[in-house]
Design a protein around this motif. Structure first.
Motif, PDB file in Angstrom:
ATOM      1  N   GLU A 177       0.831  -1.209   0.000  1.00 47.17           N
ATOM      2  CA  GLU A 177       0.000   0.000   0.000  1.00 47.17           C
ATOM      3  C   GLU A 177       0.864   1.257   0.000  1.00 47.17           C
ATOM      4  O   GLU A 177       0.593   2.218  -0.737  1.00 47.17           O
ATOM      5  N   LEU A 178       1.910   1.242   0.821  1.00 47.18           N
ATOM      6  CA  LEU A 178       2.801   2.399   0.866  1.00 47.18           C
ATOM      7  C   LEU A 178       3.504   2.611  -0.473  1.00 47.18           C
ATOM      8  O   LEU A 178       3.700   3.748  -0.910  1.00 47.18           O
ATOM      9  N   GLN A 179       3.895   1.515  -1.122  1.00 49.43           N
ATOM     10  CA  GLN A 179       4.556   1.633  -2.418  1.00 49.43           C
ATOM     11  C   GLN A 179       3.622   2.272  -3.445  1.00 49.43           C
ATOM     12  O   GLN A 179       4.033   3.136  -4.229  1.00 49.43           O
ATOM     13  N   LYS A 180       2.362   1.866  -3.430  1.00 51.86           N
ATOM     14  CA  LYS A 180       1.394   2.453  -4.356  1.00 51.86           C
ATOM     15  C   LYS A 180       1.185   3.932  -4.065  1.00 51.86           C
ATOM     16  O   LYS A 180       1.073   4.748  -4.986  1.00 51.86           O
ATOM     17  N   ARG A 181       1.132   4.289  -2.791  1.00 51.10           N
ATOM     18  CA  ARG A 181       0.941   5.696  -2.427  1.00 51.10           C
ATOM     19  C   ARG A 181       2.141   6.546  -2.844  1.00 51.10           C
ATOM     20  O   ARG A 181       1.979   7.684  -3.300  1.00 51.10           O
ATOM     21  N   ILE A 182       3.344   5.980  -2.691  1.00 54.69           N
ATOM     22  CA  ILE A 182       4.547   6.714  -3.106  1.00 54.69           C
ATOM     23  C   ILE A 182       4.555   6.914  -4.614  1.00 54.69           C
ATOM     24  O   ILE A 182       4.893   7.992  -5.118  1.00 54.69           O
ATOM     25  N   THR A 195      11.714  15.527  -5.849  1.00 57.75           N
ATOM     26  CA  THR A 195      12.749  14.511  -6.087  1.00 57.75           C
ATOM     27  C   THR A 195      13.385  14.061  -4.780  1.00 57.75           C
ATOM     28  O   THR A 195      13.583  12.864  -4.537  1.00 57.75           O
ATOM     29  N   GLU A 196      13.685  15.029  -3.899  1.00 53.82           N
ATOM     30  CA  GLU A 196      14.314  14.684  -2.622  1.00 53.82           C
ATOM     31  C   GLU A 196      13.370  13.872  -1.746  1.00 53.82           C
ATOM     32  O   GLU A 196      13.776  12.885  -1.109  1.00 53.82           O
ATOM     33  N   ALA A 197      12.096  14.265  -1.716  1.00 52.76           N
ATOM     34  CA  ALA A 197      11.128  13.550  -0.881  1.00 52.76           C
ATOM     35  C   ALA A 197      10.916  12.123  -1.381  1.00 52.76           C
ATOM     36  O   ALA A 197      10.809  11.179  -0.590  1.00 52.76           O
ATOM     37  N   THR A 202      11.450   6.326  -0.691  1.00 59.62           N
ATOM     38  CA  THR A 202      11.830   5.011  -1.230  1.00 59.62           C
ATOM     39  C   THR A 202      12.851   4.327  -0.332  1.00 59.62           C
ATOM     40  O   THR A 202      12.775   3.119  -0.077  1.00 59.62           O
ATOM     41  N   LYS A 203      13.808   5.101   0.169  1.00 60.19           N
ATOM     42  CA  LYS A 203      14.832   4.541   1.056  1.00 60.19           C
ATOM     43  C   LYS A 203      14.211   4.022   2.354  1.00 60.19           C
ATOM     44  O   LYS A 203      14.545   2.920   2.820  1.00 60.19           O
ATOM     45  N   GLU A 204      13.306   4.804   2.940  1.00 61.61           N
ATOM     46  CA  GLU A 204      12.682   4.385   4.194  1.00 61.61           C
ATOM     47  C   GLU A 204      11.767   3.181   3.991  1.00 61.61           C
ATOM     48  O   GLU A 204      11.651   2.320   4.866  1.00 61.61           O
ATOM     49  N   LEU A 205      11.122   3.103   2.820  1.00 54.25           N
ATOM     50  CA  LEU A 205      10.257   1.950   2.551  1.00 54.25           C
ATOM     51  C   LEU A 205      11.083   0.666   2.453  1.00 54.25           C
ATOM     52  O   LEU A 205      10.649  -0.399   2.912  1.00 54.25           O
ATOM     53  N   LYS A 206      12.276   0.752   1.869  1.00 51.48           N
ATOM     54  CA  LYS A 206      13.152  -0.420   1.803  1.00 51.48           C
ATOM     55  C   LYS A 206      13.538  -0.883   3.210  1.00 51.48           C
ATOM     56  O   LYS A 206      13.591  -2.082   3.491  1.00 51.48           O
ATOM     57  N   ASP A 261       3.882   8.123   6.381  1.00 45.20           N
ATOM     58  CA  ASP A 261       2.548   8.731   6.285  1.00 45.20           C
ATOM     59  C   ASP A 261       2.649  10.246   6.274  1.00 45.20           C
ATOM     60  O   ASP A 261       1.947  10.933   5.513  1.00 45.20           O
ATOM     61  N   HIS A 262       3.524  10.771   7.119  1.00 47.35           N
ATOM     62  CA  HIS A 262       3.697  12.221   7.189  1.00 47.35           C
ATOM     63  C   HIS A 262       4.238  12.772   5.865  1.00 47.35           C
ATOM     64  O   HIS A 262       3.761  13.801   5.369  1.00 47.35           O
ATOM     65  N   ILE A 263       5.233  12.080   5.284  1.00 48.64           N
ATOM     66  CA  ILE A 263       5.798  12.530   4.005  1.00 48.64           C
ATOM     67  C   ILE A 263       4.733  12.545   2.915  1.00 48.64           C
ATOM     68  O   ILE A 263       4.647  13.477   2.111  1.00 48.64           O
ATOM     69  N   LEU A 264       3.894  11.507   2.899  1.00 44.73           N
ATOM     70  CA  LEU A 264       2.890  11.390   1.841  1.00 44.73           C
ATOM     71  C   LEU A 264       1.738  12.372   2.020  1.00 44.73           C
ATOM     72  O   LEU A 264       1.014  12.657   1.059  1.00 44.73           O
ATOM     73  N   GLU A 265       1.539  12.884   3.222  1.00 37.52           N
ATOM     74  CA  GLU A 265       0.438  13.820   3.458  1.00 37.52           C
ATOM     75  C   GLU A 265       0.817  15.260   3.147  1.00 37.52           C
ATOM     76  O   GLU A 265      -0.055  16.110   2.969  1.00 37.52           O
ATOM     77  N   VAL A 266       2.103  15.542   3.081  1.00 44.69           N
ATOM     78  CA  VAL A 266       2.538  16.919   2.805  1.00 44.69           C
ATOM     79  C   VAL A 266       2.317  17.236   1.327  1.00 44.69           C
ATOM     80  O   VAL A 266       2.742  16.476   0.451  1.00 44.69           O
TER      81      VAL A 266
END
Length: 389
Positions: free
Chosen positions: A281-286, A293-295, A300-304, A324-329
């Motif tokens: 689910e997180l991969q799909k959201r990313i 680019t930086e985010a 991706t690094k944190e998901l690994k 979750d916080h990164i994806l909500e910004v």
């Protein structure tokens, strides 16, 4: 040094870009029937080991396309000027193939060539012999080139030991190189010319180099080039092997990790599906999120890292919340600027005090930003009278 007495010798054309060097042995496949018959007649009619002139083909584009069917006159027109005096050791026949075993003796120059008068229809030539002389001890350039050639040759032989070449041959080469000096520098050049790879043109140039000092330079260039080629090839192969080993190692570790997770799920009664669904689910959201680019790199690094953890670990939930916080910004979204009212700053101050306790420095910085924005709008209003605040 050229000998004073020339000789007339039977000519054996070296076709298909074959070359014979002095002090070396060539197993020549004789494709032409007339040449095979002529060699056999020489063995039985004269000396059992007759001397012959082994002349290679010339370099230009007029070389015979099909040496087997070409006439003697066509072959004569395509012979080079320099060749090698050879002694015919023996003739062999294997499964219908005729092989002449020839030992090289010295360099020769073909001064004249004509069809033999004995009725054989073969070629014979008037030749001049060249004997290698020693390198002058006072010629420091030649002595330096010889030392460089010996060093490169020794390194090449050491490198070739790892290529599963005949050990006896390599030992003989190594011993000869170690004993080489100015007296037998020409022989060292001819020996290394047969070992290293080179084009037909380069080998012909070495055969034509009757000056030993010049020959040392040409052979040193070939040896150094092949040595560098082997080093580069090994480096590339090593890099490829390391990459493959890394991929294989990662694959094995993933398989082991999968097996461990399976065993843990059986022991705890948890099928591990929640963890996989969470990561998926997180991969799909990313992938769907509009991230900078930086985010995206950080996410991706944190998901690994998250995929390598168990949900029971304390850091798992920390990383999950962080993602979750990164994806909500709203990284790439911008709101349209609106004119600030006179009471906007005071209203913002009251709102910050009501919603957040403390954080005085942060709230002060936000109020300062709004004040500067209000000031800019006032300056723009002075330039545009119809825009009133």
């Amino acid at each position: 040094m050229a000998a004073a007495t020339p000789a007339i010798l039977p000519v054996i054309p070296l076709l298909k870009e074959s070359i014979l060097f002095p002090s070396l042995v060539l197993r020549l496949v004789v494709d032409r029937k007339d040449t095979a018959a002529h060699l056999s007649s020489l063995v039985y009619a004269t000396d059992p080991s007759p001397l012959i002139a082994c002349i290679p083909q010339r370099l230009d584009s007029t070389r015979t396309a099909d040496p087997i069917t070409a006439s003697i006159s066509e072959i004569k027109a395509n012979l080079a000027t320099y060749g090698c005096l050879g002694r015919l050791i023996r003739m062999e026949r294997t499964n219908g193939t005729v092989i002449a075993v020839i030992e090289g003796r010295s360099r020769i120059r073909m001064d004249a060539c004509h069809v033999a008068k004995d009725g054989s229809g073969m070629l014979e030539a008037q030749v001049t012999y060249f004997k290698d002389g020693p390198l002058a001890t006072t010629d420091m350039d030649a002595q330096t080139r010889l030392a460089s050639l010996k060093g490169a040759s020794t390194e090449l032989i050491t490198t070739l030991k790892g290529l599963k070449l005949p050990a006896v041959l390599l030992r003989r080469l190594e011993n000869f190189i170690g004993k080489a000096n100015g007296d037998n520098a020409g022989q060292l050049c001819d020996l290394m010319s047969s070992v290293v790879e080179g084009s037909y043109e380069e080998k012909i140039a070495i055969l034509q180099a009757t000056d030993v000092s010049e020959r040392v330079g040409k052979v040193h260039e070939l040896v150094s080039r092949q040595l560098n080629t082997i080093k580069v090839t090994r480096k590339i192969s090593s890099t490829v092997d390391q990459t493959l080993n890394k991929q294989q190692k990662e694959y094995i570790l993933r398989q082991k990790l999968s097996a461990i997770k399976k065993e843990l799920s059986q022991a705890t009664g948890d099928d591990g599906g929640e963890e996989e669904d969470d990561a998926s689910e997180l991969q799909k959201r990313i992938d769907a999120a509009e991230l900078s680019t930086e985010a995206r790199t950080v996410a991706t690094k944190e998901l690994k890292r998250l995929k390598r953890m168990q949900p029971q670990q304390a850091e798992y939930q920390v990383i999950r919340t962080y993602l979750d916080h990164i994806l909500e910004v709203p990284w790439l979204k911008q709101s349209q600027s609106q004119a600030l009212e006179r009471t906007s700053i005071e209203a913002a101050r009251r709102q910050l005090d009501d919603d957040h306790f403390g954080l005085e420095k942060v709230k002060k910085r936000l109020i300062e930003y709004l004040a500067i924005l209000r000031l800019r709008q006032m300056l723009e209003a002075e330039k545009t009278p119809e825009f009133k605040l």
